[in-house]
Write a protein that holds these residues in place. Sequence first.
Motif, mmCIF file in Angstrom:
data_model
loop_
_atom_site.group_PDB
_atom_site.id
_atom_site.type_symbol
_atom_site.label_atom_id
_atom_site.label_comp_id
_atom_site.label_asym_id
_atom_site.label_seq_id
_atom_site.Cartn_x
_atom_site.Cartn_y
_atom_site.Cartn_z
ATOM 1 N N MET A 275 55.662 49.179 51.787
ATOM 2 C CA MET A 275 54.907 47.962 51.608
ATOM 3 C C MET A 275 55.377 47.259 50.328
ATOM 4 O O MET A 275 55.467 47.878 49.281
ATOM 5 C CB MET A 275 53.419 48.314 51.493
ATOM 6 N N THR A 276 55.660 45.995 50.444
ATOM 7 C CA THR A 276 56.084 45.264 49.252
ATOM 8 C C THR A 276 54.898 44.504 48.684
ATOM 9 O O THR A 276 54.048 44.020 49.420
ATOM 10 C CB THR A 276 57.202 44.259 49.585
ATOM 11 N N GLU A 277 54.854 44.437 47.386
ATOM 12 C CA GLU A 277 53.797 43.676 46.730
ATOM 13 C C GLU A 277 54.329 42.274 46.501
ATOM 14 O O GLU A 277 55.293 42.081 45.778
ATOM 15 C CB GLU A 277 53.408 44.347 45.419
ATOM 16 N N ASN A 278 53.677 41.321 47.130
ATOM 17 C CA ASN A 278 54.144 39.944 47.059
ATOM 18 C C ASN A 278 53.418 39.140 46.003
ATOM 19 O O ASN A 278 52.934 38.044 46.276
ATOM 20 C CB ASN A 278 53.976 39.272 48.431
ATOM 21 N N LEU A 279 53.300 39.709 44.803
ATOM 22 C CA LEU A 279 52.656 38.981 43.719
ATOM 23 C C LEU A 279 53.394 39.261 42.420
ATOM 24 O O LEU A 279 53.581 40.416 42.044
ATOM 25 C CB LEU A 279 51.182 39.376 43.574
ATOM 26 N N LEU A 280 53.798 38.199 41.754
ATOM 27 C CA LEU A 280 54.435 38.291 40.450
ATOM 28 C C LEU A 280 53.490 37.623 39.453
ATOM 29 O O LEU A 280 53.010 36.511 39.694
ATOM 30 C CB LEU A 280 55.782 37.554 40.476
ATOM 31 N N ILE A 281 53.196 38.313 38.357
ATOM 32 C CA ILE A 281 52.325 37.760 37.327
ATOM 33 C C ILE A 281 53.051 37.820 35.995
ATOM 34 O O ILE A 281 53.480 38.889 35.567
ATOM 35 C CB ILE A 281 51.007 38.551 37.204
ATOM 36 N N GLU A 282 53.191 36.673 35.369
ATOM 37 C CA GLU A 282 53.780 36.610 34.032
ATOM 38 C C GLU A 282 52.737 36.032 33.092
ATOM 39 O O GLU A 282 51.982 35.146 33.476
ATOM 40 C CB GLU A 282 55.035 35.742 34.045
ATOM 41 N N THR A 283 52.711 36.527 31.867
ATOM 42 C CA THR A 283 51.744 36.005 30.892
ATOM 43 C C THR A 283 52.474 35.332 29.745
ATOM 44 O O THR A 283 53.594 35.704 29.393
ATOM 45 C CB THR A 283 50.836 37.131 30.332
ATOM 46 N N ARG A 284 51.824 34.330 29.195
ATOM 47 C CA ARG A 284 52.362 33.623 28.028
ATOM 48 C C ARG A 284 51.197 33.034 27.249
ATOM 49 O O ARG A 284 50.098 32.890 27.773
ATOM 50 C CB ARG A 284 53.339 32.529 28.459
ATOM 51 N N GLU A 285 51.448 32.715 25.997
ATOM 52 C CA GLU A 285 50.412 32.133 25.153
ATOM 53 C C GLU A 285 50.500 30.616 25.176
ATOM 54 O O GLU A 285 51.584 30.046 25.255
ATOM 55 C CB GLU A 285 50.552 32.620 23.708
ATOM 56 N N ALA A 286 49.338 29.985 25.120
ATOM 57 C CA ALA A 286 49.242 28.523 24.994
ATOM 58 C C ALA A 286 48.075 28.257 24.065
ATOM 59 O O ALA A 286 46.918 28.230 24.491
ATOM 60 C CB ALA A 286 49.038 27.873 26.356
ATOM 61 N N GLY A 287 48.374 28.122 22.774
ATOM 62 C CA GLY A 287 47.307 27.977 21.786
ATOM 63 C C GLY A 287 46.506 29.267 21.739
ATOM 64 O O GLY A 287 47.059 30.349 21.658
ATOM 65 N N ASP A 288 45.173 29.148 21.841
ATOM 66 C CA ASP A 288 44.355 30.360 21.832
ATOM 67 C C ASP A 288 44.021 30.822 23.250
ATOM 68 O O ASP A 288 43.090 31.586 23.469
ATOM 69 C CB ASP A 288 43.088 30.163 20.992
ATOM 70 N N TRP A 289 44.778 30.354 24.207
ATOM 71 C CA TRP A 289 44.634 30.766 25.606
ATOM 72 C C TRP A 289 45.807 31.663 26.003
ATOM 73 O O TRP A 289 46.904 31.534 25.460
ATOM 74 C CB TRP A 289 44.649 29.547 26.527
ATOM 75 N N ILE A 290 45.571 32.520 26.968
ATOM 76 C CA ILE A 290 46.642 33.267 27.617
ATOM 77 C C ILE A 290 46.763 32.695 29.025
ATOM 78 O O ILE A 290 45.763 32.567 29.745
ATOM 79 C CB ILE A 290 46.335 34.782 27.699
ATOM 80 N N VAL A 291 47.967 32.338 29.402
ATOM 81 C CA VAL A 291 48.229 31.798 30.734
ATOM 82 C C VAL A 291 48.802 32.912 31.594
ATOM 83 O O VAL A 291 49.744 33.599 31.193
ATOM 84 C CB VAL A 291 49.226 30.616 30.667
ATOM 85 N N LEU A 292 48.221 33.097 32.768
ATOM 86 C CA LEU A 292 48.759 34.041 33.748
ATOM 87 C C LEU A 292 49.373 33.203 34.856
ATOM 88 O O LEU A 292 48.665 32.518 35.590
ATOM 89 C CB LEU A 292 47.659 34.935 34.329
ATOM 90 N N ASP A 293 50.702 33.215 34.921
ATOM 91 C CA ASP A 293 51.408 32.486 35.976
ATOM 92 C C ASP A 293 51.545 33.419 37.172
ATOM 93 O O ASP A 293 52.271 34.412 37.102
ATOM 94 C CB ASP A 293 52.800 32.052 35.492
ATOM 95 N N ALA A 294 50.830 33.112 38.245
ATOM 96 C CA ALA A 294 50.862 33.959 39.445
ATOM 97 C C ALA A 294 51.732 33.298 40.506
ATOM 98 O O ALA A 294 51.652 32.090 40.718
ATOM 99 C CB ALA A 294 49.445 34.164 39.962
ATOM 100 N N LYS A 295 52.542 34.111 41.151
ATOM 101 C CA LYS A 295 53.401 33.614 42.235
ATOM 102 C C LYS A 295 53.321 34.589 43.391
ATOM 103 O O LYS A 295 53.450 35.799 43.204
ATOM 104 C CB LYS A 295 54.847 33.503 41.773
ATOM 105 N N GLY A 296 53.084 34.052 44.600
ATOM 106 C CA GLY A 296 53.032 34.893 45.789
ATOM 107 C C GLY A 296 51.680 34.846 46.455
ATOM 108 O O GLY A 296 51.079 33.786 46.590
#
Length: 114
Positions: A1-22
């Motif tokens: 089974m393949t997991e079709n979700l990629l999550i990358e995190t990055r900072e934007a000011g005092d926020w954390i952005v979770l870029d989700a793909k899939g």
Amino acid sequence: MTENLLIETREAGDWIVLDAKGEIDLYTAPRLKEQVAELATGGYPRLAVNLEGVEFMDSTGLGVLISGLKRCREAGGDLALVAPREPVRKVLSITGLDRVFPIHDSVEQATSGR
């Protein structure tokens, strides 16, 4: 089974952005849940989940977002959704969650402190 979700995190000011793909579904949602929980309870209670790259989300994914929102708010922050595609936006609308979550068109809008 393949997991079709990629999550990358990055900072934007005092926020954390979770870029989700899939897809966020029964099989992939636990990874997102773990990441959101770690950040929310680890001193990063302001999360912006970028859904621009998410093609599909089921009820498991919605549950993860709801529990993440609760954790963030308990920690004095918030969880914002960014740029959900039409299928995801439709699910949010049908469930009424579009009135629960702050939803923004861009990461910059979500993290600017509005």
